[in-house]
Design an enzyme around this catalytic site. Structure first.
Site, mmCIF file in Angstrom:
data_model
loop_
_atom_site.group_PDB
_atom_site.id
_atom_site.type_symbol
_atom_site.label_atom_id
_atom_site.label_comp_id
_atom_site.label_asym_id
_atom_site.label_seq_id
_atom_site.Cartn_x
_atom_site.Cartn_y
_atom_site.Cartn_z
ATOM 1 N N CYS A 62 0.842 -1.202 0.000
ATOM 2 C CA CYS A 62 0.000 0.000 0.000
ATOM 3 C C CYS A 62 0.881 1.257 0.000
ATOM 4 O O CYS A 62 1.771 1.392 0.835
ATOM 5 C CB CYS A 62 -0.900 -0.002 1.246
ATOM 6 S SG CYS A 62 -2.031 1.388 1.253
ATOM 7 N N CYS A 80 0.002 4.332 0.695
ATOM 8 C CA CYS A 80 -0.530 5.440 1.498
ATOM 9 C C CYS A 80 -0.089 5.382 2.955
ATOM 10 O O CYS A 80 -0.746 5.961 3.818
ATOM 11 C CB CYS A 80 -2.054 5.453 1.419
ATOM 12 S SG CYS A 80 -2.660 5.362 -0.256
ATOM 13 N N CYS A 90 -1.698 -5.001 -1.069
ATOM 14 C CA CYS A 90 -3.018 -4.720 -1.642
ATOM 15 C C CYS A 90 -3.595 -5.980 -2.301
ATOM 16 O O CYS A 90 -2.920 -6.595 -3.122
ATOM 17 C CB CYS A 90 -2.905 -3.602 -2.669
ATOM 18 S SG CYS A 90 -4.503 -2.932 -3.169
ATOM 19 N N CYS A 150 -5.261 -4.978 1.199
ATOM 20 C CA CYS A 150 -4.773 -5.066 2.584
ATOM 21 C C CYS A 150 -5.818 -5.741 3.494
ATOM 22 O O CYS A 150 -6.963 -5.957 3.091
ATOM 23 C CB CYS A 150 -4.489 -3.655 3.088
ATOM 24 S SG CYS A 150 -5.925 -2.574 3.031
HETATM 25 FE FE1 SF4 Z 1 -4.058 0.585 0.106
HETATM 26 FE FE2 SF4 Z 1 -5.666 -1.283 1.128
HETATM 27 FE FE3 SF4 Z 1 -6.646 0.521 -0.516
HETATM 28 FE FE4 SF4 Z 1 -5.030 -1.357 -1.461
HETATM 29 S S1 SF4 Z 1 -7.061 -1.661 -0.570
HETATM 30 S S2 SF4 Z 1 -4.927 0.805 -1.943
HETATM 31 S S3 SF4 Z 1 -3.650 -1.611 0.265
HETATM 32 S S4 SF4 Z 1 -5.793 0.902 1.520
#
Ligand code: SF4
Length: 136
Positions: A53, A55, A72, A74
């Site tokens: 991820c 972010c 991801c 996550c």
């Molecule tokens: Fe990030 Fe989880 Fe969204 Fe994927 S699903 S972009 S890992 S927050």
């Protein structure tokens, strides 16, 4: 940030398209949001060989890869369909929060946001929210 190759970018684009179909969610409509997250995932795929991820801050990215929580999709996405990056969202461009506990940061930031596709895309989706007592 490692510059991703066309191949990594294509892999991530394919993944997010399929994941939207699997979860009934959609990509954020603002390309500044969705494309920058996609770019971050592709960059991590290039650098770490895994879509970590983009972010979050990691003191040790390799360790984060081994722990797997933030690959991801996550754990919060798998368990609660919550995407704090705002990549996978509802038609109103908000992340699903209905499975989060009340004091989760996502619930505080966005309020109660219903899952548009509650029968798909969530681990333990047969269990009513709140029954496990576990928060994402
Ligand atoms: Fe990030 Fe989880 Fe969204 Fe994927 S699903 S972009 S890992 S927050």
């Amino acid at each position: 940030m490692t510059e991703p190759t066309e191949k990594s970018l294509k892999l991530i684009h394919n993944f997010v398209d399929k994941f939207c179909k699997r979860t009934g969610l959609q990509l954020h409509s603002d390309p500044d949001v969705s494309e920058s997250v996609i770019m971050g995932l592709a960059s991590h795929l290039e650098e770490l060989k895994r879509p970590l991820c983009p972010c979050r801050f990691y003191p040790d990215k390799q360790q984060a890869v081994e722990e797997r929580t933030w690959l991801c999709p996550c754990d919060p996405m798998k368990n609660c369909k919550y995407c704090h990056c705002m990549l996978f969202v509802t038609a109103e461009d908000t992340p699903v929060t209905e499975y989060l506990c009340q004091n989760h940061e996502g619930r505080i930031a966005y309020g109660w946001v219903e899952d548009p596709a509650p029968t798909v895309g969530r681990k333990g989706q047969h269990i009513p929210p709140g029954v496990s007592g576990k928060c994402c």
